[in-house]
Design an enzyme around this catalytic site. Structure first.
Site, mmCIF file in Angstrom:
data_model
loop_
_atom_site.group_PDB
_atom_site.id
_atom_site.type_symbol
_atom_site.label_atom_id
_atom_site.label_comp_id
_atom_site.label_asym_id
_atom_site.label_seq_id
_atom_site.Cartn_x
_atom_site.Cartn_y
_atom_site.Cartn_z
ATOM 1 N N SER A 1 0.625 -1.252 -0.133
ATOM 2 C CA SER A 1 0.043 0.010 -0.419
ATOM 3 C C SER A 1 1.014 1.306 0.196
ATOM 4 C CB SER A 1 -0.654 0.013 1.005
ATOM 5 O OG SER A 1 -2.139 -1.089 1.660
ATOM 6 N N HIS B 1 -15.011 -0.116 5.320
ATOM 7 C CA HIS B 1 -14.651 0.452 5.764
ATOM 8 C C HIS B 1 -15.839 1.481 5.448
ATOM 9 C CE1 HIS B 1 -10.230 0.028 5.720
ATOM 10 N NE2 HIS B 1 -10.422 -0.282 4.490
ATOM 11 N N ASP C 1 -17.518 1.060 0.726
ATOM 12 C CA ASP C 1 -17.086 -0.180 0.848
ATOM 13 C C ASP C 1 -17.713 -1.270 1.137
ATOM 14 O OD1 ASP C 1 -14.912 -2.277 1.023
ATOM 15 O OD2 ASP C 1 -13.343 -1.577 2.510
ATOM 16 N N ASP D 1 -10.986 -6.637 1.139
ATOM 17 C CA ASP D 1 -10.520 -5.355 1.106
ATOM 18 C C ASP D 1 -9.189 -5.919 2.438
ATOM 19 O OD1 ASP D 1 -10.224 -1.643 1.870
ATOM 20 O OD2 ASP D 1 -10.015 -3.169 2.877
ATOM 21 N N CYS E 1 -7.812 2.135 2.334
ATOM 22 C CA CYS E 1 -9.130 1.440 1.804
ATOM 23 C C CYS E 1 -8.840 0.460 0.935
ATOM 24 C CB CYS E 1 -9.850 2.222 1.506
ATOM 25 S SG CYS E 1 -10.949 1.618 0.843
#
Lengths: 619, 364
Positions: A306, A355, A330, A345, A368
């Site tokens: 990420s 999320h 999400d 996720d 996210c």
């Protein structure tokens, strides 16, 4: 045919004439010259340049040591002499082999070292026996010494004995009398200026080759001293913070590209190499499962995870695909075109929910995946690859250390070329969250962070900041080398992304919020996790249930302060088992800003991103 | 009616006289190599090379000249392609690009060209009326100068000059007019300043040093001075085997390779040198005889050029160590330590033997 015979006859007569001239007419002259021919030309080894850190702390020096050397020409029975030495000072097999190899190509009137560093006891023992071993001497030589042992091993590299292969690459004349040369790291990269120029002296000798007097002397020129941009205090702070974890830390000054710290753990003692390492110690290092010889900072290649999201966000803003206000919902997974396989996720694996409603700030601070799946899919692989390449991924940074890995920023052409397979939309999702076949080095990620900190102005990472060639004490600074500037259509987009990165650390709920406790400066950061192996679709990643070497790698990139950044840092922890990259970064940055390191929670049961989002090889 | 005795040697396509001369020189070579470097395994390695090169010579001797002629363009153009690729991808060794890594062997294309160039020129001239007209010489000149330029660019000036001379020797043997040769040498002399301009620094250095060895007493000049002392101090009968002080006290550089003749002269004196030169002359005269006896133009030109190239080798090497020619790094044939040029040399002996032993018994 007649003319050929005539030609041969004439030329042969010339040769014979010349021989008669030399061997009969001037025989007396040359005979005298041969008898008097007792002037030898002996090389004088130059002193290798010293290496200092940015504050003048000595990192590599030359210490006198007594070495045991044999001069073949003066040794009547080499094998016998070796056997005799064996009874006084036990020699290892490789010391034997190395000697034999050098015996082949060194001049017979030059000393060949058997052992580079004798202990005082060995010197004493040998001195007693020396008189019946002609041709064997104890010689004072300078050998390379690294005062901080393993501390700078990967950055500095080390020197080692010159091999036959090395001889092809160097000017052998200038290395007469030199025993070792830079093998890796800075020592290798700057070999040509560190070594210096060999001098010579004419020595008159007697019939047995013993020196009578020195006739004339052309002094050697010592090698240049190097001043590094490394800060030894910061370097030590990194090593201490990493403790027993395998990993790497790279810190860069964003405005110049100067590398402040370059650490890879575990490390090794480069002095072993400088003194001539024995086979057993080398094998132990080489076959250790922790790979201490491997420089993770510049050669280790890991998916960025990420930590790549700031670049994706930046490109999304630039292309107008998102705005700071743009929101998605999400549910904990993403589906391509609303159907088919679920791309989960990371949060879904522990919480079994998503999320919720997410904007850019939340997407960045909570990392996210679903948001970035959505964005990556909208953007497509071409634009993703473009921004990665702009930030220097998939190519070398050209730091001044040898052996840098270039990583891999995959795209459709690459996949076609290497695997002869089509690029699937799932591949785009994977590289959009920094997984899949995507590979980066900690150095590259530090470079990326420095470019972000500098709002697009990029400088080539450099480790040598000044060179003192003439030993005046006033080294000549090396100017920063600007690389291509990333010019955004809307300059505000830098601040939007950086603001979101600030929330990662300073906003409750941010994936690195834990490390902001008691912090006295503002930083922008991003966490990341690189998968080592793939989970099945509904499997839950549980660190304690996974074998140590298959555990995820932990990333953290950051720069601080936010407005006028002084430092950009990338941390990678292989197979994280106690501290995360963010924890390490906090300790290192605290040390940099001289603030008291406050307690950093080492409790890992808290909210800790694992980012096990997409799956590789999805169809 | 032409009558020829058949014996064991000619059945194997071996020329006894050549073989005898080669063996004698090679034997002398091993003896003096031992003095230059008194190590048995060093001598064993050279002996092994001689044997391998000998086998190659015998194998080539089995190929009839007709077939050699057919193979010529293939050899030549393959060599040319290799030369070009050496320049492009060649491995840099000692600052000069000469080697090509062919996954199984490191190979020096210039060596192949030492034979392929005279073969190509001989084949071309063979297809035209002898003696050749000036217009016909255009292509052969190109055949010679193209590889010469490529090799000079590596940079390997010594080999380039040798290949150039081997090609010109073929033209020389084809019986062109004396005036043309005169004009050509005049033109070359006029071009010397241009060559000087294109030379590498170390090459210029060697020529300057030849004129004045004291110019560079640490490097090349030192080699020449020491070599001259070695040869001169040898005198008429020499200091005796293994007794040379210059070589055994390590004053002589490159003792086992380019400067082996100095060791030989120091230990065996003028008498030894005359014996060695006579042996070389015997081989060369035999080679010229083979050339005269050859039954077609291709064989005649090729044999003449190959044997004259051998002479050029000997002349340049001895001239270099006695200080009348610049140091160009050319080994003494059959004696200097090393394998690459030995193989080429033995291959050309193989060709000579093939030419001589494949003659048809009845005149055409």
């Amino acid at each position: 045919m007649l003319s050929a015979t005539l030609l041969i006859a004439i030329l042969t007569i010339i040769l014979i004439g010349r021989l008669v001239f030399l061997q009969i007419h001037h025989h007396a002259l040359y005979k005298t010259l041969a008898l008097n021919n007792q002037v030898r030309i002996v090389p004088i080894t130059p002193t290798r340049g010293l290496i200092f850190d940015r504050n003048g702390v000595l990192l590599a020096e030359n210490l006198p040591a007594f070495s045991l050397e044999i001069t073949p020409e003066r040794t009547p029975n080499i094998q016998g002499t070796l056997d005799a030495i064996q009874t006084i000072i036990p020699l290892s097999v490789e010391e034997h082999d190395r000697f034999k190899k050098q015996l082949k190509y060194k001049r017979r009137n030059e000393g060949i070292p058997l052992r580079l560093k004798l202990t005082e006891e060995e010197v004493a023992k040998f001195s007693v026996e020396k008189h019946h071993l002609p041709g064997v001497d104890i010689v004072a030589r300078l050998i390379r010494h690294y005062p901080f042992n393993s501390g700078f091993a990967h950055a500095l590299g080390y020197v080692g004995p010159i091999s036959e292969k090395d001889l092809m690459e160097i000017d052998a004349t200038n290395y007469r009398g030199t025993y070792s040369m830079g093998k890796i790291g800075i020592e290798k990269f700057y070999e040509s200026i560190l070594h210096g120029k060999t001098g010579y002296q004419h020595i008159e000798t007697d019939a047995k080759g013993r020196t009578i007097r020195i006739l004339n002397r052309i002094p050697p020129t010592a090698g240049a001293d190097l001043y590094l941009s490394l800060d030894s205090q910061l370097q030590h702070a990194c090593i201490e913070a990493l403790n027993d974890q395998k990993g790497a830390v790279v810190a860069i000054v964003p405005q110049t590209g100067e590398v402040l710290a370059l650490v890879s753990t575990p490390s090794f003692d480069p002095n072993l190499f400088a003194q001539g390492i024995d086979v057993n110690s080398y094998k132990t290092l080489q076959h250790s499962p922790d790979k201490p010889l491997f420089d993770r900072a510049i050669r280790g290649q890991y998916p960025p995870g990420s930590t790549i999201k700031p670049l994706v966000a930046l490109q999304g803003l630039e292309l107008g695909l998102i705005t700071p206000e743009f929101r998605i919902f999400d549910p904990g997974w993403y589906q391509l075109n609303g159907a088919g396989r679920l791309y989960r996720d990371w949060i879904y694996f522990s919480k079994r929910h998503g999320h919720g409603s997410v904007d850019l700030e939340k997407a960045m601070s909570q990392s996210c995946d679903t948001y970035f799946f959505t964005l990556a899919h909208k953007m497509g692989v071409h634009h993703l690859h473009t921004v990665y390449t702009q930030f220097g991924l998939g190519k070398r940074t050209h730091i001044d250390i040898t052996g840098e890995a270039q990583g891999l920023a995959p795209n459709a052409e690459w996949k076609k070329r290497v695997y002869n397979e089509a690029w699937y939309p799932g591949d785009t999702l994977n590289i959009g969250i920094g997984q899949g076949t995507f590979l980066t080095t900690p150095l590259q990620m530090a470079h990326v962070t420095a470019i972000l900190a500098n709002r697009g102005h990029s400088f080539m990472p450099r480790i040598v900041s000044a060179i003192d060639e003439l030993h005046t004490g006033t080294p000549v600074s090396q100017l920063p080398k600007p690389a291509q500037v990333i010019a955004l259509q809307n300059h505000k987009n830098w601040e939007i992304v950086i603001n979101a990165m600030q929330k990662v650390v300073h906003l409750p709920g941010g994936t690195a919020f834990r490390i902001s406790k008691g912090i006295q400066y503002q930083m922008a950061g991003k966490t990341g996790t690189a998968q080592v192996f793939n989970l099945k679709q509904n499997e839950k990643y549980e660190a304690n249930k996974v074998k140590a070497h298959l555990r995820d790698h932990s990333w953290f990139i950051a720069f601080a302060p936010i407005d006028k950044p002084k430092i950009a840092i990338a941390v990678l922890i292989e197979n994280k088992h106690n501290k995360t990259g963010a924890d390490i970064a906090r300790v290192v940055l605290d040390s940099f800003f001289n603030s008291k390191p406050s307690e950093v929670s080492s409790d890992l049961t808290g909210e800790d991103e694992t980012d096990v989002g997409g799956e590789e090889n999805t169809e | 009616m032409y009558y020829k005795k058949r014996n064991f040697f000619s059945n194997l396509h071996v020329d006894g006289a050549l073989l005898l001369g080669i063996s004698a020189i090679a034997l002398l070579g091993l003896i003096i190599l031992y003095s230059a470097k008194p190590e048995i395994d060093f001598i064993e390695r050279q002996l092994l090379r001689l044997v391998v090169a000998g086998v190659i010579m015998l194998s080539i001797a089995q190929i009839p000249p007709r077939l050699l002629k057919v193979l010529t363009p293939w050899l030549y153009f393959t060599g040319l392609i290799f030369l070009a690729s050496v320049l492009i991808i060649g491995q840099v060794s000692k600052g000069a690009q000469r080697w090509l890594d062919l996954w199984f062997v490191r190979f020096q294309p210039a060596e192949l060209m030492k034979i392929a160039v005279p073969m190509m020129v001989a084949k071309y001239l063979d297809e035209h009326l002898m003696p050749p007209k000036l217009s016909i010489l255009f292509l052969p000149l190109l055949f010679v100068l193209l590889p010469t330029a490529l090799i000079a660019k590596q940079p390997d000036l010594g080999t380039a000059l040798l290949i150039c001379s081997s090609g010109f020797l073929v033209i020389f043997f084809s019986g062109i007019r004396w005036q043309w040769m005169f004009y050509a040498s005049a033109l070359t002399t006029a071009c010397l300043p241009i060559f000087w301009f294109f030379m590498h620094d170390y090459q210029r250095q060697r020529i300057l040093v030849l004129l004045n060895p004291d110019r560079d007493p640490l490097g090349t000049g030192y080699h020449i001075i020491q070599s001259k002392i070695a040869i001169g101090s040898g005198g008429l009968y020499g200091k005796g085997w293994l007794e040379g002080t210059q070589s055994h006290l390590e004053f002589l550089p490159e003792r086992s390779t380019d400067f082996i003749f100095s060791v030989f002269s120091e230990e065996f004196g003028l008498v030894g040198c005359l014996i060695l030169l006579t042996l070389y002359l015997c081989i060369i005269i035999r080679g010229l005889y083979i050339s005269v006896q050859a039954q077609d133009t291709f064989s005649r030109l090729l044999a003449g050029s190959l044997i004259m190239t051998l002479f050029v080798y000997v002349f340049v090497n001895v001239g270099m160590v006695t200080g009348i020619l610049p140091v160009v790094g050319i080994p003494l044939p059959l004696i200097s330590y090393g394998g690459t040029s030995l193989v080429t040399l033995m291959a050309s002996f193989g060709i000579l033997m093939s030419i001589h032993t494949h003659r048809t018994l009845l005149p055409k």
